[in-house]
Design a protein around this motif. Structure first.
Motif, PDB file in Angstrom:
ATOM      1  N   ALA A  28       0.783  -1.225   0.000  1.00 36.91           N
ATOM      2  CA  ALA A  28       0.000   0.000   0.000  1.00 36.91           C
ATOM      3  C   ALA A  28       0.819   1.280   0.000  1.00 36.91           C
ATOM      4  N   HIS A  29       2.147   1.181   0.087  1.00 33.31           N
ATOM      5  CA  HIS A  29       2.995   2.376   0.024  1.00 33.31           C
ATOM      6  C   HIS A  29       4.378   1.975  -0.454  1.00 33.31           C
ATOM      7  N   ASP A  30       4.696   2.343  -1.691  1.00 35.55           N
ATOM      8  CA  ASP A  30       6.015   2.031  -2.216  1.00 35.55           C
ATOM      9  C   ASP A  30       6.360   2.990  -3.344  1.00 35.55           C
ATOM     10  N   HIS A  31       7.543   2.767  -3.942  1.00 34.56           N
ATOM     11  CA  HIS A  31       8.020   3.614  -5.038  1.00 34.56           C
ATOM     12  C   HIS A  31       8.789   2.753  -6.035  1.00 34.56           C
ATOM     13  N   LEU A  32       8.362   2.781  -7.282  1.00 32.93           N
ATOM     14  CA  LEU A  32       9.134   2.202  -8.366  1.00 32.93           C
ATOM     15  C   LEU A  32      10.098   3.232  -8.938  1.00 32.93           C
ATOM     16  N   PHE A  33       9.670   4.505  -8.903  1.00 33.92           N
ATOM     17  CA  PHE A  33      10.468   5.624  -9.400  1.00 33.92           C
ATOM     18  C   PHE A  33      10.377   6.764  -8.398  1.00 33.92           C
ATOM     19  N   ILE A  34      11.510   7.405  -8.136  1.00 34.52           N
ATOM     20  CA  ILE A  34      11.495   8.600  -7.287  1.00 34.52           C
ATOM     21  C   ILE A  34      12.863   9.270  -7.357  1.00 34.52           C
ATOM     22  N   ARG A  35      12.860  10.590  -7.299  1.00 36.44           N
ATOM     23  CA  ARG A  35      14.116  11.335  -7.180  1.00 36.44           C
ATOM     24  C   ARG A  35      13.878  12.531  -6.279  1.00 36.44           C
ATOM     25  N   SER A  36      14.938  12.946  -5.598  1.00 39.04           N
ATOM     26  CA  SER A  36      14.849  14.082  -4.686  1.00 39.04           C
ATOM     27  C   SER A  36      16.230  14.674  -4.487  1.00 39.04           C
ATOM     28  N   PRO A  37      16.345  16.010  -4.406  1.00 37.96           N
ATOM     29  CA  PRO A  37      17.632  16.618  -4.072  1.00 37.96           C
ATOM     30  C   PRO A  37      18.167  16.163  -2.722  1.00 37.96           C
ATOM     31  N   ARG A  38      17.311  15.626  -1.875  1.00 39.83           N
ATOM     32  CA  ARG A  38      17.747  15.165  -0.558  1.00 39.83           C
ATOM     33  C   ARG A  38      18.510  13.847  -0.632  1.00 39.83           C
ATOM     34  N   PHE A  39      18.374  13.117  -1.743  1.00 47.34           N
ATOM     35  CA  PHE A  39      19.027  11.816  -1.868  1.00 47.34           C
ATOM     36  C   PHE A  39      19.810  11.743  -3.168  1.00 47.34           C
ATOM     37  N   PRO A  40      20.843  12.571  -3.322  1.00 53.25           N
ATOM     38  CA  PRO A  40      21.603  12.568  -4.581  1.00 53.25           C
ATOM     39  C   PRO A  40      22.283  11.221  -4.815  1.00 53.25           C
ATOM     40  N   GLY A  41      22.217  10.751  -6.060  1.00 51.29           N
ATOM     41  CA  GLY A  41      22.826   9.489  -6.412  1.00 51.29           C
ATOM     42  C   GLY A  41      22.041   8.264  -6.006  1.00 51.29           C
ATOM     43  N   GLN A  42      20.885   8.461  -5.377  1.00 49.66           N
ATOM     44  CA  GLN A  42      20.066   7.340  -4.918  1.00 49.66           C
ATOM     45  C   GLN A  42      18.751   7.234  -5.696  1.00 49.66           C
ATOM     46  N   GLU A  43      18.680   7.906  -6.840  1.00 53.05           N
ATOM     47  CA  GLU A  43      17.432   7.955  -7.591  1.00 53.05           C
ATOM     48  C   GLU A  43      16.991   6.564  -8.032  1.00 53.05           C
ATOM     49  N   LEU A  44      15.703   6.340  -8.019  1.00 53.71           N
ATOM     50  CA  LEU A  44      15.099   5.164  -8.649  1.00 53.71           C
ATOM     51  C   LEU A  44      14.557   5.647  -9.991  1.00 53.71           C
TER      52      LEU A  44
END
Length: 320
Positions: A28-44
């Protein structure tokens, strides 16, 4: 696992609206794709990797995955339908907006001391949410529509950005019927969030999903929120060793024993490449669900993974 009884309400997936009885086992809560300036280099951001995750989840028994990635955070809109078909997993996408910290500088202007009454571009947020819910996601095949609105609270007092985003989400909810999912911060005020959405903006508590409840150690807080009638997303299995994950089982057990099993949802909330390497959504079904079944019987994971998500996500959809 059995499925809920048929209903006229529908869950909106990227491949169309479904009877909630068709969802089956649901993260009920997940991410297949996500990016954020808070997590550089950890993008999905890799569709092939996302497909591997979905296939592993399906092999473990998963049938539906709900992606909470909102507008502007790389939600992979153009890939979601193809991935759903390829893996045989229903995918529910999100509209909405996160905290300003998750966007590039200047994406949302600083409100400063200006009045909060519909300053640009906030005046357009509710319209954006409604358009996506009813017409479809930009950069996606025709008809790919989200099935919920994702917003967030703040650590500490609510910012003007968050107050307006909540107001825009409530407006879009009233226009469409969409559920609202809320990212909570451990230093935030879950009751304040709930009372703003429900008391001020008139959103029924059972149309609200509060995420990250395992970040809070106060069991009385968990029970008091459940008593309000909201759904609580217990969504830490992608954070092995994190305090929230370590107490997740005990939080679930306490709420079940207090009579709130019908308010609980489970999710892995995989937000980084590192987290994905620890098992991702499949871990819900290979670790947490078996532990719950051993302690409470198979009926409990069935309720948390099948019946409750169907109830939380099912909507009598409206078109403004």
């Amino acid at each position: 696992m059995t499925t809920p009884a048929a209903t006229t309400r529908r869950v909106r997936t990227v491949l169309g609206d479904l009877d909630p009885a068709e969802l089956g086992v649901t993260d009920a809560h997940d991410h297949l794709f996500i990016r954020s300036p808070r997590f550089p280099g950890q993008e999905l951001d890799d569709p092939a990797a996302a497909e591997e995750v979905l296939r592993a989840y399906a092999a473990a028994g998963g049938r539906t995955l709900v992606q909470w990635t909102p507008w502007g955070m790389g939600r992979g809109a153009g890939s979601l339908a193809a991935l759903s078909r390829a893996a045989g997993v229903h995918v529910v996408a999100a509209t909405g907006a996160h905290q300003t910290a998750h966007y590039a500088p200047g994406r949302f202007p600083d409100l400063g001391d200006r009045p909060v009454e519909r300053p640009a571009p906030y005046a357009d947020l509710a319209a954006r949410f409604v358009t996506e819910l009813t017409t479809g996601l930009p950069d996606a095949p025709d008809g790919v529509r989200p099935g919920l609105i994702k917003i967030a609270d703040d650590a500490g007092p609510l910012t003007r950005h968050t107050r307006w985003t909540m107001a825009a989400a409530a407006e879009a909810h009233h226009a469409t019927g969409s559920p609202i999912a809320v990212h909570l911060e451990p230093d935030g005020d879950p009751h304040g969030v709930l009372h703003r959405l429900s008391g001020r903006h008139g959103v029924r508590p059972d149309r609200i999903v509060l995420g990250h409840l395992t970040r809070f150690t106060d069991r009385a807080l968990h029970r008091s929120l459940a008593a309000e009638g909201v759904f609580l997303a217990l969504d830490s299995p992608s954070r092995i060793g994190h305090p929230g994950d370590l107490q997740a089982f005990d939080v679930i057990a306490d709420l079940v024993e207090a009579g709130y099993g019908d308010r609980l949802l489970l999710g892995a909330d995989t937000t980084t490449r590192t987290a994905r390497e620890t098992g991702g959504p499949a871990r819900l079904l290979t670790d947490l669900a078996p532990r719950l079944a051993r302690s409470f019987g198979p009926e409990l994971p069935e309720r948390l993974l099948v019946a409750n998500p169907a109830a939380a996500l099912a909507v009598d959809w409206r078109t403004p």
